[in-house]
Each structure stands twice: as C-alpha cells, then as structure tokens.
Design an enzyme around this catalytic site. Structure first.
Site, PDB file in Angstrom:
ATOM      1  N   LYS A   1     -23.716 -10.225  -7.586  1.00 55.12           N
ATOM      2  CA  LYS A   1     -22.568  -9.654  -8.287  1.00 55.12           C
ATOM      3  C   LYS A   1     -21.386  -9.619  -7.316  1.00 55.12           C
ATOM      4  O   LYS A   1     -21.559  -9.247  -6.152  1.00 55.12           O
ATOM      5  CB  LYS A   1     -22.903  -8.254  -8.789  1.00 55.12           C
ATOM      6  CG  LYS A   1     -21.792  -7.583  -9.605  1.00 55.12           C
ATOM      7  CD  LYS A   1     -22.261  -6.207 -10.087  1.00 55.12           C
ATOM      8  CE  LYS A   1     -21.170  -5.452 -10.808  1.00 55.12           C
ATOM      9  NZ  LYS A   1     -21.605  -4.101 -11.233  1.00 55.12           N
TER      10      LYS A   1
ATOM     11  N   SER B   1     -20.610  -2.749 -15.706  1.00 53.34           N
ATOM     12  CA  SER B   1     -19.814  -3.776 -15.071  1.00 53.34           C
ATOM     13  C   SER B   1     -20.604  -5.015 -14.671  1.00 53.34           C
ATOM     14  O   SER B   1     -20.010  -6.029 -14.284  1.00 53.34           O
ATOM     15  CB  SER B   1     -19.110  -3.191 -13.844  1.00 53.34           C
ATOM     16  OG  SER B   1     -20.048  -2.787 -12.855  1.00 53.34           O
TER      17      SER B   1
ATOM     18  N   SER C   1     -23.783   0.669 -14.989  1.00 56.18           N
ATOM     19  CA  SER C   1     -23.426  -0.741 -14.893  1.00 56.18           C
ATOM     20  C   SER C   1     -24.596  -1.699 -14.770  1.00 56.18           C
ATOM     21  O   SER C   1     -24.423  -2.911 -14.898  1.00 56.18           O
ATOM     22  CB  SER C   1     -22.473  -0.966 -13.710  1.00 56.18           C
ATOM     23  OG  SER C   1     -21.221  -0.392 -13.976  1.00 56.18           O
TER      24      SER C   1
END
Length: 482
Positions: free
Chosen positions: A68, A144, A168
């Site tokens: 990520k 996210s 997230s």
C-alpha cells in the site's frame, strides 16, 4: 500454469507449488502482471511499479505481492500517500513491514491506490484517480486500502498489504468480499522510523481471500523491532495453527444499531442476524447486547485525532500540494488547542475500560462492518457549493470558528454514518476482523465484524476458520470476472 489455476490458489497454495518445484516464482510473477495488465485499466488498483527483488526462503517464497502506498516504504522509491505533496520524495529506508514481507519470501512488484493520506473510506484522489470495485465498477472498493482490496478481489494477487487507522483494512475487505483482520495495537511494528502511527490507532497487516493466509502472514509480521514502544507477549502457538483448532463454545454479543444513531441498511443488519443464526448452529451462545459507550463521543474523539494528525502531516509543506478537503481538515487541526487534543485522547481510556468490562462477560462482539453498501464513485466528494465556501474560510484561517460552530458533530455524522462500527477497535487497540459471509440482495458482499479482547487474534482466527468452513466464500467471483 494458466490463469484459471493461478486464480484458484491462495498465497500458501502458491508457495507450496513453488516449494515442490511445480511452478517457479518467475511464472507466478508473470501471471500476476498479465492479470494486472488486463484489469488495471478499469480498476486502477495499482498505481506504481516496484522493481521485484528475490525474497527470502520464508513461508511465502515466490508469491507475488503488492504494498500500500503509505507507510510501506521502499528505499529509493516515493511513498506518495496518494498526494502530490509526497509523490516525488524517495524513501531513504525500507520499512520494517517491507523487510519482513521480503524475509517471508514475498515478491513485491507494485503499490496500490488509496485516498490522499489514507483519510477516507473511499480510494479516490487527485493524483492517481479513483479505484473501482470488481463487484461493480460503478462503486468504490472502500478505503483507505481500496487498491489492495480491488487487486486481491480481481485475482491479481492472493493477498496485499494494508493498514487500518479507522477501518481501512476491514471496510474494503467487506466491500470486496475478502477477509480482513486488524491486529492488536503494537502487534505489528511500524518502524524503524516511527514508533507508532496515529497515536497507536493504526495497525499494519494484509487483506486476503483466505483466513489461513492472514494467519500465516501475521506469523511473519508480528513482534517488536528495535525501539518499539510495545512488546506484546507472543502467541501461545503459531497463528496458522489456530486455523485448524476448534474455537470452543463462545459467548458472543451482537448489535445491529449504529453507534451514532444513523440508519443501517437492512441487508447489512440482516447479514449480522444471519451470522448470529449461523453461530448458534455451530454451538455458540449469542445474545443481543452492546458495550456502554457513547458512540457520538467516540466519533468526536476519533475526529480530534483525525484533525490533529492531518495538521501534522501537512505541516511544513506547500498547501498547494494537497487537496481542498485535506487542507480544510488540517485547518481544523491547527485550530485545536493542545488541551482539547489531550482530553480527547484521554477519553480513549474510558472506551478501553468499557470494552474490557464488556469483553469480560463476552468472548466477542459482533456488528456489521459497514452500515451501508459501497458508495458510487465520486458520490462522497464534498459538494461544489461547500468547496466554494471552504476557500475563503481557508484564506481566513477560520478553523477555530468552525470547531465551535457544531461543525465537528456534522462532520462526524456525515463522514462516519456509512462506516460507524470500525473506529472502536482502533481507539481501544483491540483486534478485529471482517468476515465476508453473505451477499446483499443486489449480490454485493457484506461483512460481519468481530472484535476480540486485546491480544486475542488467536480467538479470531479460530472462529474465522470455522465460519469459512461452514459458509465458504473463497470461490465467489466478482461480476467483473464473470
């Protein structure tokens, strides 16, 4: 190996074939790249390449993997955080997370999309654009860690790196039909450059298709590194072993009521009620109950953290590099006085004590993961009239005025009404997971969310494996793949 075979394997299955010599890491990487080339023009899940380097000989040797693009630093490459402000700044070190992923044998070859600074439950930003959900490309995969979830759901990789400061990992896992576990505070260290992220509310882990991959990955990631502020006692046995152990008869409380008294979609409430019936059929004791926590107060405390952290991340950088919403959040953070921030942080202890008391009576707490289905792409952008009004307020630095105008309560309701359940585990530091047991009436995945006592990831893995066996989700394919 063809792609149909590749797409049916989880990460441990791929590693097993590499270990037996039936497939090479190069073959797996080529298949992952081919799949990425096929789906990424539509999904926009992966936004940066990482030159692959051979991993160690750990349990996941040869398995393709994605990071990520926030906190997961690769030396010499930018960590954009979904923002123009960071897009050209190369990292000067590998994060502990990346070091451990490579030691486990994973072959990192890309980075996934997210909202700017990881601040929203959608994965849309001005730098890279929007990531789309493989189950319905008109919808968000959540955030996210939306890029990670979309890539896993679309079969690019069997698991991908993620982190979770307010849901997230668990929110995109729920929206994309995947398994997502947030570990206990400090279980996975964010070093070496920082001791904790978001006052310890944020945890690193992965999003996976199978429970056993998540468990085996936590075996590879957990444990303090040098200078870590937490050193949690190690588990009694490897987490992977827990997946083959019975959970025993658990006492589980559940609630379908939003903690901020907003509507919960019938499909999402219904999924929890169906989960409760499934649990009872497996021999567990289930009853409706909720902890004695003021949900709006928790939401306010979460937003105080949110404002202050954004102000700190933006500080010292040109505001032109940030999106308007981020600049507005930073303005609110700068307007906070230190006493208000400290008082809000101290309230976390109240929530933790309440959950400790509650989880002394119950083994687990079950809620929906999200209150609503995934939003349409772009639907949660700030309306243009509000954006127009924000500009003069930013110029006037009117953050203090907004803080005392009831704006925090309005923001809490608007920003958390779709995802009000997940922040509790972040502020209390408890481990929590989203399990994709059921589909909505429209054929979209719906997550069931479980929170456990501190340090009891083992209990979550045992129950998750039992649920996975009772109602398997691994062979459900998103519409995009059909």
């Amino acid at each position: 190996m063809n792609f149909d075979e590749y797409g049916r394997l989880d990460a441990l299955g791929m590693a097993g074939l590499v270990g037996s010599g039936d497939v090479t890491p190069e073959e797996l990487l080529n298949l992952a790249r081919q799949r990425l080339d096929s789906v990424n023009p539509t999904l926009n899940a992966v936004i940066a390449d990482v030159p692959p380097t051979p991993g160690g000989n750990g349990r996941f040797h040869g398995v393709p993997f994605l990071l990520k693009d926030i906190f997961h630093h690769v030396r010499g490459l930018p960590t954009s955080c979904g923002s123009r402000a960071f897009a050209a700044i190369p990292a000067d070190h590998d994060s502990t997370f990346v070091q451990r992923c490579r030691a486990a044998g994973l072959v990192v070859f890309g980075k996934t999309n997210l909202p700017e600074l990881g601040l929203k439950a959608v994965s849309e930003n001005d730098l890279h654009g929007a990531t789309r959900n493989p189950w319905n490309t008109a919808l968000t995969p959540g955030g996210s860690s939306g890029g990670a979830a979309a890539a896993v759901a679309a079969g690019v990789v069997p698991m991908a790196a993620a982190n979770d400061g307010g849901g997230s990992i668990r929110i995109p896992a729920a929206h994309c039909g995947l398994f997502g576990l947030k570990p206990s505070r400090g279980r996975v260290p964010p070093g070496p450059s920082v001791a904790e992220v978001w006052e310890g509310a944020c945890s690193d882990h992965v999003i996976t298709r199978t429970v056993r991959d998540s468990a085996a990955m936590l075996d590879a990631l957990h444990g303090a590194d040098a200078g870590a502020p937490f050193d949690i006692p190690p588990p009694e046995r490897p987490y992977l072993d827990e997946c083959s152990r019975e959970p025993g008869r658990l006492r589980i409380a559940y609630s379908v009521r939003s903690p901020i008294d907003r509507p919960v979609h019938p499909d999402h409430a219904g999924a929890v009620e169906r989960t409760a019936v499934l649990l009872q059929g497996l021999g567990h004791e289930v009853e409706e109950a909720a902890p004695a926590i003021d949900g709006m107060e928790l939401a306010r405390c979460y937003l105080m953290l949110y404002f202050g952290q954004v102000a700190a991340m933006v500080r010292g950088r040109s505001v032109r590099g940030f999106e308007l919403d981020t600049r507005a959040l930073a303005m609110l953070g700068r307007a906070l006085d230190s006493g208000a921030y400290v008082r809000a942080h101290a309230r976390w202890n109240t929530f933790s004590r309440a959950m400790g008391a509650f989880l002394s009576r119950y083994d687990l707490y079950l809620t929906p993961t999200t209150a609503t289905p995934p939003a349409q792409i772009g639907a949660l952008q700030t309306p243009w009239l509000e954006r127009l009004a924000l500009r003069p307020l930013l110029w006037l630095r009117a953050g203090r005025l907004l803080l005392h105008s009831g704006m925090v309560e309005k923001l809490a309701l608007r920003s958390l009404e779709r995802t009000p359940f997940t922040q509790l585990a972040n502020l209390t530091g408890l481990p929590a997971m989203s399990v994709p047991l059921f589909l909505s009436g429209e054929g979209l995945p719906v997550g069931s969310h479980f929170t456990a006592p501190f340090g009891r990831e083992d209990q979550l893995f045992r129950l998750a494996a039992q649920l996975e066996g009772a109602n398997p989700w691994g062979q459900r394919l998103p519409r995009f793949l059909l």
